[in-house]
Structure formats: C-alpha cells, structure tokens
Motif scaffolding. Sequence first.
Motif, PDB file in Angstrom:
ATOM      1  N   LYS A  35      -1.204  19.602  26.437  1.00 44.41           N
ATOM      2  CA  LYS A  35      -2.475  19.228  27.076  1.00 44.41           C
ATOM      3  C   LYS A  35      -3.616  20.154  26.653  1.00 44.41           C
ATOM      4  CE  LYS A  35      -1.696  21.701  31.404  1.00 44.41           C
ATOM      5  NZ  LYS A  35      -1.196  21.518  32.758  1.00 44.41           N
ATOM      6  N   GLU A  36      -3.292  21.351  26.146  1.00 41.24           N
ATOM      7  CA  GLU A  36      -4.321  22.292  25.678  1.00 41.24           C
ATOM      8  C   GLU A  36      -4.719  22.046  24.226  1.00 41.24           C
ATOM      9  OE1 GLU A  36      -3.160  26.239  28.238  1.00 41.24           O
ATOM     10  OE2 GLU A  36      -1.815  25.663  26.581  1.00 41.24           O
ATOM     11  N   ALA A  37      -3.988  21.185  23.541  1.00 45.05           N
ATOM     12  CA  ALA A  37      -4.230  20.931  22.123  1.00 45.05           C
ATOM     13  C   ALA A  37      -5.291  19.854  21.928  1.00 45.05           C
ATOM     14  CB  ALA A  37      -2.935  20.504  21.452  1.00 45.05           C
ATOM     15  N   PRO A  38      -5.986  19.875  20.801  1.00 44.20           N
ATOM     16  CA  PRO A  38      -6.986  18.841  20.524  1.00 44.20           C
ATOM     17  C   PRO A  38      -6.395  17.424  20.503  1.00 44.20           C
ATOM     18  CG  PRO A  38      -7.196  20.646  18.968  1.00 44.20           C
ATOM     19  CD  PRO A  38      -5.954  20.902  19.768  1.00 44.20           C
ATOM     20  N   TRP A  47       4.522  14.661  28.962  1.00 41.86           N
ATOM     21  CA  TRP A  47       4.785  15.656  27.919  1.00 41.86           C
ATOM     22  C   TRP A  47       3.680  16.706  27.858  1.00 41.86           C
ATOM     23  CZ3 TRP A  47       9.397  16.319  26.227  1.00 41.86           C
ATOM     24  CH2 TRP A  47       9.647  17.057  25.092  1.00 41.86           C
ATOM     25  N   HIS A  48       2.614  16.566  28.633  1.00 41.31           N
ATOM     26  CA  HIS A  48       1.467  17.474  28.569  1.00 41.31           C
ATOM     27  C   HIS A  48       1.834  18.928  28.848  1.00 41.31           C
ATOM     28  CE1 HIS A  48      -2.108  14.461  28.847  1.00 41.31           C
ATOM     29  NE2 HIS A  48      -1.352  14.271  27.791  1.00 41.31           N
ATOM     30  N   ASP A  49       2.786  19.187  29.730  1.00 42.64           N
ATOM     31  CA  ASP A  49       3.147  20.568  30.059  1.00 42.64           C
ATOM     32  C   ASP A  49       4.182  21.162  29.109  1.00 42.64           C
ATOM     33  OD1 ASP A  49       1.364  20.737  32.171  1.00 42.64           O
ATOM     34  OD2 ASP A  49       2.824  20.002  33.621  1.00 42.64           O
TER      35      ASP A  49
END
Length: 136
Positions: A35-38, A47-49
């Motif tokens: 989730k921190e990626a562009p 899958w964000h975490d």
Amino acid sequence: MKINPYLMFDGNCEAAFKFYEQCLGGKITMMMSHKEAPSAEGVPPEWHDKIMHACLDLGDRLLMGSDCPPGYFEMLQGFYVQVSVPEAAEAERIFYALAENGKVKMPIAQTFWSVRFGMLNDQFGTPWMVNCEQVV
C-alpha cells in the motif's frame, strides 16, 4: 562484487525480518508494504499490508526479501543462507535463535573444518548454515 540473498515469503515477510533482526543483529533499513508503493492501486486490498520489499543491513552484507503475490510462492529449496562468525559462542547463539520453532537438520558442533557448524530450517522455512571457521 557482493552477493546478497533475496528471500521470498508467503505473506509472513514482516514477521520473518523482525525475527532475523533480533537473531542476527543489524538493522531493518526498509520495510515497504504494497500500500506504500506507487503501484498500490494494482494490488488487491487484502494484499496491501504484505511486504513489497524489506532490507536488513548486516554491516557488509544485506538480507533482502518480500512477500510473493498470491499464487506465486514456492517453498525455498536448493540453497542455504550461510552465516559466518568469528566466535563459537556467537555461532551457537545465532544457531539456537534461528532454530526456535524451526527444524534442526544438523546440530551445531565442531567439525573437521570448523569450530562450530550447524544446519537448520527456521520457522519461516528459510534454510540456514551457521559456521565458525577454525583459525589456522
């Protein structure tokens, strides 16, 4: 040239790297979730975490890794991550720390080539060799 291992995990990369930081020392210098990626919008919300990239700085070497996308994970095989230390007590400390909840393949002991050597798979499935060479 330096070669640094890049380990792939099935959703437990963050836990593994926090464990490795505790066992091996060093410092986690990067732990980026999806989730921190562009490219976060292209990743399913569940899958964000999960970890897109992690890096553990061990001085002159790096241990890196990430969580595989769903359906792409394969068990690690055909290699070991090898740790060399100059002191037998440190080899034993690292071996027993990594072996916690894992499976010992070869107990740490003196061999004809080393003061201490042992092999194990840790609780995350990563295969390790811990070695303390004899001083000639």
